[in-house]
Design a protein around this motif. Structure first.
Motif, PDB file in Angstrom:
ATOM      1  N   ASP A 148       3.820  -8.386   4.076  1.00  0.00           N
ATOM      2  CA  ASP A 148       2.868  -8.643   2.990  1.00  0.00           C
ATOM      3  C   ASP A 148       2.799 -10.136   2.672  1.00  0.00           C
ATOM      4  O   ASP A 148       1.706 -10.697   2.454  1.00  0.00           O
ATOM      5  CB  ASP A 148       3.267  -7.868   1.738  1.00  0.00           C
ATOM      6  CG  ASP A 148       2.893  -6.391   1.826  1.00  0.00           C
ATOM      7  OD1 ASP A 148       2.066  -6.032   2.680  1.00  0.00           O
ATOM      8  OD2 ASP A 148       3.452  -5.596   1.035  1.00  0.00           O
ATOM      9  N   GLU A 150       2.618   1.817  -3.417  1.00  0.00           N
ATOM     10  CA  GLU A 150       1.776   2.460  -4.420  1.00  0.00           C
ATOM     11  C   GLU A 150       1.706   3.967  -4.194  1.00  0.00           C
ATOM     12  O   GLU A 150       1.722   4.756  -5.147  1.00  0.00           O
ATOM     13  CB  GLU A 150       0.365   1.858  -4.369  1.00  0.00           C
ATOM     14  CG  GLU A 150       0.297   0.403  -4.839  1.00  0.00           C
ATOM     15  CD  GLU A 150       0.660   0.273  -6.306  1.00  0.00           C
ATOM     16  OE1 GLU A 150       0.311   1.181  -7.091  1.00  0.00           O
ATOM     17  OE2 GLU A 150       1.295  -0.720  -6.692  1.00  0.00           O
ATOM     18  N   ARG A 151       1.654   4.380  -2.936  1.00  0.00           N
ATOM     19  CA  ARG A 151       1.573   5.809  -2.636  1.00  0.00           C
ATOM     20  C   ARG A 151       2.888   6.508  -2.995  1.00  0.00           C
ATOM     21  O   ARG A 151       2.886   7.636  -3.502  1.00  0.00           O
ATOM     22  CB  ARG A 151       1.228   6.021  -1.163  1.00  0.00           C
ATOM     23  CG  ARG A 151      -0.146   5.465  -0.804  1.00  0.00           C
ATOM     24  CD  ARG A 151      -0.463   5.592   0.667  1.00  0.00           C
ATOM     25  NE  ARG A 151      -0.757   6.972   1.049  1.00  0.00           N
ATOM     26  CZ  ARG A 151      -1.239   7.300   2.232  1.00  0.00           C
ATOM     27  NH1 ARG A 151      -1.479   6.372   3.144  1.00  0.00           N
ATOM     28  NH2 ARG A 151      -1.494   8.565   2.519  1.00  0.00           N
ATOM     29  N   ASN A 199       0.825  -1.205   0.000  1.00  0.00           N
ATOM     30  CA  ASN A 199       0.000   0.000   0.000  1.00  0.00           C
ATOM     31  C   ASN A 199       0.862   1.259   0.000  1.00  0.00           C
ATOM     32  O   ASN A 199       0.589   2.222  -0.727  1.00  0.00           O
ATOM     33  CB  ASN A 199      -0.923   0.017   1.229  1.00  0.00           C
ATOM     34  CG  ASN A 199      -2.063  -0.967   1.091  1.00  0.00           C
ATOM     35  OD1 ASN A 199      -2.339  -1.450  -0.001  1.00  0.00           O
ATOM     36  ND2 ASN A 199      -2.725  -1.260   2.189  1.00  0.00           N
ATOM     37  N   HIS A 200       1.900   1.247   0.819  1.00  0.00           N
ATOM     38  CA  HIS A 200       2.793   2.404   0.869  1.00  0.00           C
ATOM     39  C   HIS A 200       3.623   2.515  -0.407  1.00  0.00           C
ATOM     40  O   HIS A 200       3.934   3.627  -0.860  1.00  0.00           O
ATOM     41  CB  HIS A 200       3.708   2.308   2.088  1.00  0.00           C
ATOM     42  CG  HIS A 200       2.971   2.291   3.390  1.00  0.00           C
ATOM     43  ND1 HIS A 200       1.981   3.201   3.682  1.00  0.00           N
ATOM     44  CD2 HIS A 200       3.061   1.475   4.463  1.00  0.00           C
ATOM     45  CE1 HIS A 200       1.497   2.951   4.891  1.00  0.00           C
ATOM     46  NE2 HIS A 200       2.141   1.907   5.377  1.00  0.00           N
TER      47      HIS A 200
END
Length: 291
Positions: free
Chosen positions: A256, A115-116, A112-113
């Protein structure tokens, strides 16, 4: 005398390891000078007193590393090694009871991080380099020095056209046996695009870029943390409550993989850990990481 000792270490250890050994010995030598005692040969009582005093100002991981460094130096220089004597063991136990033994773990850089951070990459040359860094770090799970050591020549394809990167050497592979790391087709193509963009026939994949857009021949491992945190926007930093470090890729990907149901053995293979204890330390943050 110490210079002669370290001359024998040359070529047997990585340069960073020798540098750390020398620094740890110099710190110990300064302490010995303040007590008017010789650093070599060392005694168990002196080393135990050193540990007791370090525990007043240093973290437990730092103290353990210094004792281990000194033990290696004493042993390989054919001097008495008191680092495993009862007096020192008891001093380390006192230290752990006083200040604990847990060391601060790197902030996990989960998918998630990732992708950011990727969304924060600019469209210029530096942005392309940063995308390569992010994908390379996440897919290979390598340490920062190992990421900076990857070369364009290390990118190859298997018989079924799948891209792989050859890891020539790692922290747990000091004899340079090496291993092949599978990567995605997307990352393989991105590396090739980056190579063409900077017109590089060979050399290091990751490279520093100055404010004028000039590309150097390599990237310092210490720059990785700076790049990651420059890409981290205020919202991400607030969510994490911390900053990224060179180990953030390893922590994040390990978490993950565990969430996806991978076994500890497979996670250890991906991350290159030889010890279950080392891998478990990374996974202890699972409950504190957002899905």
């Amino acid at each position: 005398m110490i210079d002669q000792i370290f001359e024998k270490f040359d070529g047997a250890f990585a340069e960073n390891t020798i540098r750390a050994y020398r620094s740890d010995f110099e710190q110990y030598s300064k302490w010995c000078a303040s007590k008017s005692i010789p650093p070599i040969p060392a005694t168990a009582d002196d080393l135990a007193m050193y540990v007791d005093e370090l525990s007043l100002t240093c973290k437990s991981a730092t103290i353990r590393r210094r004792v281990n460094s000194l033990g290696t130096i004493f042993k390989l220089s054919k001097n008495p090694d008191p680092s495993k004597d009862p007096e020192v063991i008891l001093a380390l136990k006192r230290m752990h009871r006083r200040i604990g033994r847990n060391q601060k773990q790197a902030t996990p850089l989960t998918h998630n991080h990732l992708e950011r951070l990727l969304s924060n990459c600019s469209d210029d040359l530096k942005g392309m380099r940063n995308r390569v860094l992010l994908q390379l770090g996440y897919e290979t799970m390598r340490r920062r020095s190992e990421l900076c050591a990857f070369r364009f020549e290390d990118l190859e394809k298997t018989n079924d056209a799948r891209p792989i990167l050859h890891l020539r050497k790692s922290k747990t592979d000091q004899e340079s046996i090496g291993r092949a790391i599978p990567i995605s087709t997307a990352l393989g193509e991105l590396i090739e695009m980056w190579q063409g963009k900077i017109s590089a026939r060979s050399g290091f994949i990751l490279r520093a870029i100055d404010k004028h857009g000039n590309v150097s021949s390599s990237l310092s491992p210490g720059s990785i943390q700076l790049i990651l945190n420059c890409l981290s926007d205020s919202a991400t930093a607030h969510d994490l409550g911390n900053t990224f470090s060179g180990h953030s890729f390893r922590v994040g990907v390990a978490l993950d993989l565990l969430k996806r149901g991978e076994t500890l053995e497979r996670i250890m293979i991906r991350g290159g850990w030889k010890s279950q204890d080392s891998a478990v330390r990374y996974l202890q943050q699972l409950d504190f990481t957002s899905a």
